[in-house]
Scaffold this motif. Structure first.
Motif, PDB file in Angstrom:
ATOM      1  N   SER A 134       0.823  -1.210   0.000  1.00  0.00           N
ATOM      2  CA  SER A 134       0.000   0.000   0.000  1.00  0.00           C
ATOM      3  C   SER A 134       0.855   1.257   0.000  1.00  0.00           C
ATOM      4  CB  SER A 134      -0.926   0.003   1.219  1.00  0.00           C
ATOM      5  OG  SER A 134      -1.792  -1.113   1.193  1.00  0.00           O
ATOM      6  N   LEU A 135       1.886   1.290   0.849  1.00  0.00           N
ATOM      7  CA  LEU A 135       2.743   2.475   0.914  1.00  0.00           C
ATOM      8  C   LEU A 135       3.528   2.667  -0.380  1.00  0.00           C
ATOM      9  CD1 LEU A 135       3.995   2.294   4.614  1.00  0.00           C
ATOM     10  CD2 LEU A 135       2.187   3.735   3.652  1.00  0.00           C
ATOM     11  N   LEU A 136       3.950   1.575  -1.009  1.00  0.00           N
ATOM     12  CA  LEU A 136       4.628   1.689  -2.302  1.00  0.00           C
ATOM     13  C   LEU A 136       3.679   2.259  -3.354  1.00  0.00           C
ATOM     14  CD1 LEU A 136       6.679  -1.634  -2.437  1.00  0.00           C
ATOM     15  CD2 LEU A 136       7.613   0.688  -2.346  1.00  0.00           C
ATOM     16  N   THR A 137       2.432   1.817  -3.327  1.00  0.00           N
ATOM     17  CA  THR A 137       1.433   2.326  -4.271  1.00  0.00           C
ATOM     18  C   THR A 137       1.217   3.824  -4.079  1.00  0.00           C
ATOM     19  OG1 THR A 137       0.314   0.183  -4.411  1.00  0.00           O
ATOM     20  CG2 THR A 137      -0.974   2.130  -5.006  1.00  0.00           C
ATOM     21  N   ILE A 138       1.083   4.230  -2.833  1.00  0.00           N
ATOM     22  CA  ILE A 138       0.883   5.652  -2.530  1.00  0.00           C
ATOM     23  C   ILE A 138       2.087   6.469  -2.991  1.00  0.00           C
ATOM     24  CG2 ILE A 138       0.694   7.312  -0.625  1.00  0.00           C
ATOM     25  CD1 ILE A 138      -0.928   5.058   0.851  1.00  0.00           C
ATOM     26  N   GLU A 139       3.298   5.976  -2.749  1.00  0.00           N
ATOM     27  CA  GLU A 139       4.501   6.706  -3.171  1.00  0.00           C
ATOM     28  C   GLU A 139       4.577   6.828  -4.688  1.00  0.00           C
ATOM     29  OE1 GLU A 139       8.275   5.796  -1.619  1.00  0.00           O
ATOM     30  OE2 GLU A 139       7.677   6.022   0.480  1.00  0.00           O
ATOM     31  N   ALA A 140       4.214   5.760  -5.392  1.00  0.00           N
ATOM     32  CA  ALA A 140       4.273   5.791  -6.859  1.00  0.00           C
ATOM     33  C   ALA A 140       3.293   6.815  -7.416  1.00  0.00           C
ATOM     34  CB  ALA A 140       3.969   4.407  -7.424  1.00  0.00           C
ATOM     35  N   LEU A 141       2.123   6.914  -6.822  1.00  0.00           N
ATOM     36  CA  LEU A 141       1.135   7.898  -7.278  1.00  0.00           C
ATOM     37  C   LEU A 141       1.589   9.321  -6.953  1.00  0.00           C
ATOM     38  CD1 LEU A 141      -2.131   6.043  -6.184  1.00  0.00           C
ATOM     39  CD2 LEU A 141      -1.331   6.390  -8.529  1.00  0.00           C
ATOM     40  N   ARG A 142       2.081   9.509  -5.732  1.00  0.00           N
ATOM     41  CA  ARG A 142       2.517  10.851  -5.325  1.00  0.00           C
ATOM     42  C   ARG A 142       3.688  11.334  -6.184  1.00  0.00           C
ATOM     43  NH1 ARG A 142       1.341  10.456   0.454  1.00  0.00           N
ATOM     44  NH2 ARG A 142      -0.762  11.345   0.622  1.00  0.00           N
ATOM     45  N   ALA A 143       4.574  10.432  -6.542  1.00  0.00           N
ATOM     46  CA  ALA A 143       5.744  10.810  -7.343  1.00  0.00           C
ATOM     47  C   ALA A 143       5.337  11.368  -8.694  1.00  0.00           C
ATOM     48  CB  ALA A 143       6.665   9.601  -7.530  1.00  0.00           C
ATOM     49  N   ILE A 164      -2.016   2.197  10.327  1.00  0.00           N
ATOM     50  CA  ILE A 164      -0.642   2.626  10.062  1.00  0.00           C
ATOM     51  C   ILE A 164      -0.444   2.981   8.592  1.00  0.00           C
ATOM     52  CG2 ILE A 164       0.438   0.368   9.596  1.00  0.00           C
ATOM     53  CD1 ILE A 164       2.765   1.406  11.431  1.00  0.00           C
ATOM     54  N   ILE A 165      -1.153   2.305   7.696  1.00  0.00           N
ATOM     55  CA  ILE A 165      -1.069   2.671   6.273  1.00  0.00           C
ATOM     56  C   ILE A 165      -1.613   4.086   6.071  1.00  0.00           C
ATOM     57  CG2 ILE A 165      -1.988   2.182   3.965  1.00  0.00           C
ATOM     58  CD1 ILE A 165      -1.972  -0.819   4.832  1.00  0.00           C
ATOM     59  N   ALA A 166      -2.756   4.361   6.667  1.00  0.00           N
ATOM     60  CA  ALA A 166      -3.351   5.693   6.535  1.00  0.00           C
ATOM     61  C   ALA A 166      -2.445   6.759   7.146  1.00  0.00           C
ATOM     62  CB  ALA A 166      -4.726   5.720   7.195  1.00  0.00           C
ATOM     63  N   LYS A 167      -1.846   6.473   8.306  1.00  0.00           N
ATOM     64  CA  LYS A 167      -0.997   7.446   8.990  1.00  0.00           C
ATOM     65  C   LYS A 167       0.296   7.696   8.228  1.00  0.00           C
ATOM     66  CE  LYS A 167       1.292   8.383  13.413  1.00  0.00           C
ATOM     67  NZ  LYS A 167       2.656   8.538  12.883  1.00  0.00           N
ATOM     68  N   LEU A 168       1.035   6.625   7.925  1.00  0.00           N
ATOM     69  CA  LEU A 168       2.323   6.792   7.252  1.00  0.00           C
ATOM     70  C   LEU A 168       2.158   7.271   5.811  1.00  0.00           C
ATOM     71  CD1 LEU A 168       4.321   3.681   8.550  1.00  0.00           C
ATOM     72  CD2 LEU A 168       4.415   6.040   9.366  1.00  0.00           C
ATOM     73  N   GLY A 169       1.066   6.860   5.175  1.00  0.00           N
ATOM     74  CA  GLY A 169       0.821   7.282   3.801  1.00  0.00           C
ATOM     75  C   GLY A 169       0.219   8.667   3.696  1.00  0.00           C
ATOM     76  N   GLY A 170      -0.261   9.194   4.824  1.00  0.00           N
ATOM     77  CA  GLY A 170      -0.892  10.504   4.789  1.00  0.00           C
ATOM     78  C   GLY A 170      -2.148  10.529   3.945  1.00  0.00           C
ATOM     79  N   VAL A 171      -2.895   9.422   3.976  1.00  0.00           N
ATOM     80  CA  VAL A 171      -4.106   9.269   3.164  1.00  0.00           C
ATOM     81  C   VAL A 171      -5.248   8.853   4.081  1.00  0.00           C
ATOM     82  CG1 VAL A 171      -5.168   8.003   1.263  1.00  0.00           C
ATOM     83  CG2 VAL A 171      -2.757   8.605   1.146  1.00  0.00           C
ATOM     84  N   ARG A 172      -6.421   9.395   3.861  1.00  0.00           N
ATOM     85  CA  ARG A 172      -7.531   9.057   4.749  1.00  0.00           C
ATOM     86  C   ARG A 172      -8.089   7.668   4.460  1.00  0.00           C
ATOM     87  NH1 ARG A 172     -12.808  12.640   2.916  1.00  0.00           N
ATOM     88  NH2 ARG A 172     -12.493  12.488   0.665  1.00  0.00           N
ATOM     89  N   ARG A 173      -8.502   7.008   5.522  1.00  0.00           N
ATOM     90  CA  ARG A 173      -9.157   5.704   5.421  1.00  0.00           C
ATOM     91  C   ARG A 173     -10.639   5.948   5.164  1.00  0.00           C
ATOM     92  NH1 ARG A 173     -12.411   2.566   8.356  1.00  0.00           N
ATOM     93  NH2 ARG A 173     -12.094   0.296   8.401  1.00  0.00           N
ATOM     94  N   LEU A 174     -11.131   5.456   4.024  1.00  0.00           N
ATOM     95  CA  LEU A 174     -12.526   5.659   3.659  1.00  0.00           C
ATOM     96  C   LEU A 174     -13.437   4.614   4.286  1.00  0.00           C
ATOM     97  CD1 LEU A 174     -11.919   6.436  -0.104  1.00  0.00           C
ATOM     98  CD2 LEU A 174     -12.596   8.092   1.649  1.00  0.00           C
ATOM     99  N   GLY A 175     -12.909   3.409   4.474  1.00  0.00           N
ATOM    100  CA  GLY A 175     -13.709   2.331   5.031  1.00  0.00           C
ATOM    101  C   GLY A 175     -13.145   0.988   4.620  1.00  0.00           C
ATOM    102  N   ARG A 176     -13.875  -0.056   4.975  1.00  0.00           N
ATOM    103  CA  ARG A 176     -13.430  -1.417   4.648  1.00  0.00           C
ATOM    104  C   ARG A 176     -14.621  -2.230   4.162  1.00  0.00           C
ATOM    105  NH1 ARG A 176     -14.005  -6.088   7.232  1.00  0.00           N
ATOM    106  NH2 ARG A 176     -14.785  -4.976   9.078  1.00  0.00           N
TER     107      ARG A 176
END
Length: 202
Positions: A134-143, A164-176
């Motif tokens: 998840s964090l790799l995906t977020i970084e690839a998009l942000r880049a 922790i994904i939401a916190k470290l990625g700086g992305v909001r958790r919408l739900g599950r």
């Protein structure tokens, strides 16, 4: 307008089911730019069945079930990236696999998303390995300057991983979205309404 791209951290994690849930909740049309593999129910057919929403025709329908760049080569099709322009209006767009899947030998899905500048929802499974993926995906998009609308988790609840994904990625958790058995239009609509706030998508 309500326009979203639904992508994932990998293949087979359930982003088509989430796309159907989102499209149904928003009463929004659906578009899959490239469909690879036609032997089974296509993603467009699945979303139309589960969400009862219209699906725009795919720009490319490839017979071979493989990454679009390879499926196109095997099928003797040339993908014109300029033809991959999203239809106008409210829309749920679904990518293929993860954000770094090649569309051609020169362009990745993340590059397409950067062109479109449509907010992206990252679907992440909750199983082992999801934090890294998840964090790799977020970084690839942000880049690439891709706007990220939020995270949608798929599977059984794993609160620490989701947090922790939401916190470290700086992305909001919408739900599950939990695993549904049986998976049907009614059960999917109920699950989305129970686990997501529709206001987060407006």
């Amino acid at each position: 307008m309500r326009r979203f791209v639904v992508t994932g951290t990998g293949t087979g994690i359930g982003k088509t089911v989430f796309s159907a849930a989102l499209a149904g909740a928003l009463r929004s049309p659906y578009w899959k730019p490239i469909q690879s593999g036609l032997e089974e129910e296509t993603d467009s057919e699945a979303v139309a069945r589960l969400a009862n929403v219209p699906a725009f025709p795919e720009a490319y329908r490839l017979v071979t079930p493989a990454s679009p760049h390879l499926a196109a080569e095997i099928d003797c099709v040339t993908i014109n990236v300029d033809a991959l322009t999203p239809p106008e209006g409210n829309l749920v767009i679904e990518g293929a696999g993860g954000v770094l899947v090649p569309v051609t030998r020169d362009i990745l899905y993340a590059d397409l998303f950067a062109r479109w500048q449509v907010p992206v929802i990252v679907c992440a499974r909750t199983g082992l390995g999801t934090i890294n993926h998840s964090l790799l995906t977020i970084e690839a998009l942000r880049a690439r300057g891709v706007p990220i609308h939020g995270l949608a988790f798929l599977g059984e609840a794993v609160p620490d991983s989701e947090a922790i994904i939401a916190k470290l990625g700086g992305v909001r958790r919408l739900g599950r979205l939990p695993v549904l058995d049986p998976l049907a239009p009614d059960s999917l609509a109920r699950a989305f309404a129970a686990h997501f706030d529709l206001a987060d998508f407006r």
